[in-house]
Design a protein around this motif. Sequence first.
Motif, PDB file in Angstrom:
ATOM      1  N   LEU A  88      -6.987   1.081   4.630  1.00 22.69           N
ATOM      2  CA  LEU A  88      -7.246   1.652   5.948  1.00 22.69           C
ATOM      3  C   LEU A  88      -7.817   3.047   5.775  1.00 22.69           C
ATOM      4  O   LEU A  88      -7.296   3.856   4.998  1.00 22.69           O
ATOM      5  N   GLN A 116       0.290  11.685   3.927  1.00 20.97           N
ATOM      6  CA  GLN A 116      -0.192  12.536   5.012  1.00 20.97           C
ATOM      7  C   GLN A 116       0.331  13.947   4.757  1.00 20.97           C
ATOM      8  O   GLN A 116       1.536  14.201   4.909  1.00 20.97           O
ATOM      9  N   PHE A 155      -5.377   7.084   2.122  1.00 21.59           N
ATOM     10  CA  PHE A 155      -5.048   5.951   1.258  1.00 21.59           C
ATOM     11  C   PHE A 155      -4.833   6.423  -0.179  1.00 21.59           C
ATOM     12  O   PHE A 155      -5.594   7.250  -0.697  1.00 21.59           O
ATOM     13  N   PHE A 173      -8.301   6.281   7.934  1.00 13.77           N
ATOM     14  CA  PHE A 173      -7.842   6.847   9.196  1.00 13.77           C
ATOM     15  C   PHE A 173      -8.742   7.977   9.663  1.00 13.77           C
ATOM     16  O   PHE A 173      -9.267   8.750   8.863  1.00 13.77           O
ATOM     17  N   VAL A 220      -4.016  10.731   7.630  1.00 14.54           N
ATOM     18  CA  VAL A 220      -3.393   9.822   6.673  1.00 14.54           C
ATOM     19  C   VAL A 220      -4.448   9.401   5.642  1.00 14.54           C
ATOM     20  O   VAL A 220      -5.561   9.012   6.008  1.00 14.54           O
ATOM     21  N   PHE A 280       3.821   7.224   2.961  1.00 19.84           N
ATOM     22  CA  PHE A 280       4.080   6.001   3.707  1.00 19.84           C
ATOM     23  C   PHE A 280       3.776   4.787   2.847  1.00 19.84           C
ATOM     24  O   PHE A 280       2.738   4.714   2.189  1.00 19.84           O
ATOM     25  N   TYR A 292       0.228   5.319   1.247  1.00 25.86           N
ATOM     26  CA  TYR A 292      -0.621   6.315   1.879  1.00 25.86           C
ATOM     27  C   TYR A 292       0.149   7.634   1.880  1.00 25.86           C
ATOM     28  O   TYR A 292       1.377   7.643   1.748  1.00 25.86           O
ATOM     29  N   TYR A 318       0.831  -1.196   0.000  1.00 29.75           N
ATOM     30  CA  TYR A 318       0.000   0.000   0.000  1.00 29.75           C
ATOM     31  C   TYR A 318       0.874   1.259   0.000  1.00 29.75           C
ATOM     32  O   TYR A 318       1.998   1.242   0.504  1.00 29.75           O
TER      33      TYR A 318
END
Lengths: 114, 111
Positions: free
Chosen positions: B99, A37, A45, B101, A43, A91, A35, A33
């Motif tokens: 995910l 931020q 996706f 968040f 955060v 990330f 991600y 994955y």
Amino acid sequence: EPEVTQTPSHQVTQMGQEVILRCVPISNHLYFYWYRQILGQKVEFLVSFYNNEISEKSEIFDDQFSVERPDGSNFTLKIRSTKLEDSAMYFCASSLQTAYNEQFFGPGTRLTVL
Amino acid sequence: SQQGEEDPQALSIQEGENATMNCSYKTSINNLQWYRQNSGRGLVHLILIRSNEREKHSGRLRVTLDTSKKSSSLLITASRAADTASYFCALIYNQGGKLIFGQGTELSVKP
């Protein structure tokens, strides 16, 4: 203990340039994955990758983004023509056998677009 | 919105006290995961709790999940200054493994 690694830790680039962010997931993990931020925000996706293809991507992951697993260990995120708003911490994460396991994150690459 | 809503946004306690953070969500999930992030650093996985589980423990951490109320809580007992960080709940829905968040709770533990 195995961990996800990312390089570089910090990348500075000029607007319009291409960048490649690199990740080495945990070796026996199958799901990968990306991600991001943005500073001070949550955060988000970007994309998930399984069996050498994208399994899901977000609205953020437009045509300027691409991912690749070139050699069976590295997992890369390419941004073709960077914009100021691409400045963020990126990330990489990986998980073991299913998409519903714990995801383990790398330390991140801070991308600064000038 | 699919994301979890966390409460409180910020929490300041003394060392030795317990810290409780809550996460609420709107639609059914596959599982819920808690992460910690120290300032400017990566995300550290703390606990995963599945929709058919009610409580999980890991060291000084206790996570509960109430699917009828669509809420989860993270309890850190006997907090330490080193627990100072942002704590996030992240949801996984049955449609895929991404995910989602929440905005996080910023915990400050004063020595």
